[in-house]
Design a protein around this motif. Structure first.
Motif: not given
Length: 429
Positions: A21-33
């Motif tokens: 759900q973290e990736l779905i909610r904000d894929p722009f920043t959740a993939y940063t790391h």
């Protein structure tokens, strides 16, 4: 959302959960790391074989256009390769008899088949043809805006339901001459297919759309008109499409040809209303609109990930070895916020492409770049231009900290966009 070192024999618990759900909610920043790692990671989708996950802009450009990758799993040498797109639709509820339409579609073909299919429809979506559609797009937008206050309750209206959604579905249905009485059914089924639902609800929606597409082909074969489908059925085409290919094309055009634009219009409106400095800049200089649409597609575009690509030989992506037959999933939203490609990637700057061309990947890249990109850009530009002109004091009527977003991990979208209307400016003033 812990991610361990990648490996081809990882247990499911060690793979990146792409439905997190973290990736779905904000894929722009959740993939940063993940993007900051030296190597790609491996990820999983329920019911689908694991894949490498690409998040860097340069890596994804290579995957989308490099000779070492194909979008068609059946062309990988050396044996059968699991078709991840087909697995995804099977896991979601696609009925077995409809699998052939995936294989016949333009999106999943490569090489000569792709060139043949794309060549038949490219002219209909050329910049010149799309520019000619602008008066009609504006007329549809004006009509919807005229009716917008009629749908309001206490001055609040859902902009998606009554503007962003009906505009592009009307345009695409007119392009392929879907009878007006049938368009609401096409819209509803298309919305179901892209809403993230599973099981019989999805299977029935796809079955209904396939049946409608067959009926549309039969209609235009017996009563041809001035539309794309009638043209594709005409004898002057030397590279004729099979019925399955034409049905697959119709379904793809309707679904992909409008849902991205629906969500881009909605996401863009929300982004502008939450960035008053950029909104003021756009109001002061309307000629900025084409650059604004391009930047909005980068900043808040709805496409989270592209179709998987398959290595046709042993190769490397960045620092990651990829073996023949392995699938790589491009995360477009992560690439569009890559600091290696964009200055201040997390900032919205509507002037970005006016002064420097930093190509985003919202519409893909290479030979599979979105066929309808020009149409989506034109529709979004017209929609935003007309909306901001007609409703100059438009503002959000919902909690800006908790927008109503859908659960589809492929499309980053709002489920509704309540806005507050002020007295409208009549058309022509």
């Amino acid at each position: 959302m812990a991610v361990q070192d990648p490996g081809t024999t990882q247990a499911d618990s060690e793979l990146l959960d792409l439905a997190d759900q973290e990736l779905i909610r904000d894929p722009f920043t959740a993939y940063t790391h993940i993007r900051e790692r030296e190597q790609m990671v491996r990820g999983r989708v329920p019911g689908v074989d694991p894949m490498w996950v690409a998040t860097r802009h340069a890596d994804i450009r290579t995957i989308m256009s490099g000779p070492a990758f194909t979008i068609d799993a059946t062309t990988v040498p050396g044996g059968a390769v699991a078709h991840r797109t087909e697995q995804t639709w099977q896991a979601r509820g696609m009925y077995a008899e409809h699998e052939k339409y995936l294989r016949a579609g333009i999106f999943d073909s490569d090489g000569p088949d792709h060139r043949r299919l794309r060549g038949l429809v490219t002219a209909a979506f050329s910049p010149r043809r799309v520019a000619a559609l602008r008066p009609r797009i504006k007329a549809v937008a004006t009509h919807l805006l005229d009716r917008l206050p009629d749908h309001a309750e206490d001055g609040v209206v859902d902009l998606i339901e009554h503007f962003a959604r009906p505009l592009p579905i009307t345009v695409i249905c007119e392009l392929i001459a879907v009878p007006e009485a049938d368009r609401e059914r096409w819209r509803a089924r298309s919305a179901t297919l892209t809403a993230g639902v599973c099981g019989d609800q999805l299977g029935d929606a796809l079955a209904g759309m396939v049946a409608d597409a067959h009926a549309l082909v039969e209609l235009h074969a017996t009563r041809p008109g001035n539309d794309l489908i009638s043209d594709l059925l005409a004898p002057h085409h030397h590279d004729r499409l099979s019925t399955d290919e034409l049905v697959a094309l119709i379904v793809n055009l309707v679904v992909a040809g409008h849902i991205t634009t629906v969500n881009l219009i909605a996401n863009s409106t929300e982004a502008l209303l939450t960035h008053p400095d950029q909104l003021a800049l756009l109001r002061e200089d309307p000629t900025l609109m084409p650059h604004a649409v391009d930047e909005l597609m980068r900043y808040c575009g709805p496409v989270v990930r592209a179709l998987p690509r398959y290595a046709i030989c042993d190769t490397t992506v960045g620092n990651t070895p990829v073996r023949t037959g392995e699938a790589v999933l491009p995360i477009v939203s992560a690439a569009n916020r890559d600091p290696a490609a964009f200055t201040d990637p997390d900032g919205l700057d509507l002037t970005r492409t006016r002064y420097s061309r930093e190509p985003h990947l919202g519409f893909g890249h290479g030979v599979h770049r979105c066929l309808g990109a020009h149409l989506a850009q034109e529709e979004t530009a017209v929609a935003l231009t007309e909306l901001l002109a007609r409703v100059p004091d438009l503002r959000l009527a919902t909690d800006q900290e908790h927008p109503r977003r859908g659960s589809n991990p492929v499309n980053w979208h709002l489920t509704s966009l309540p806005v507050r209307l002020e007295p409208r400016i009549p058309a022509g003033e």
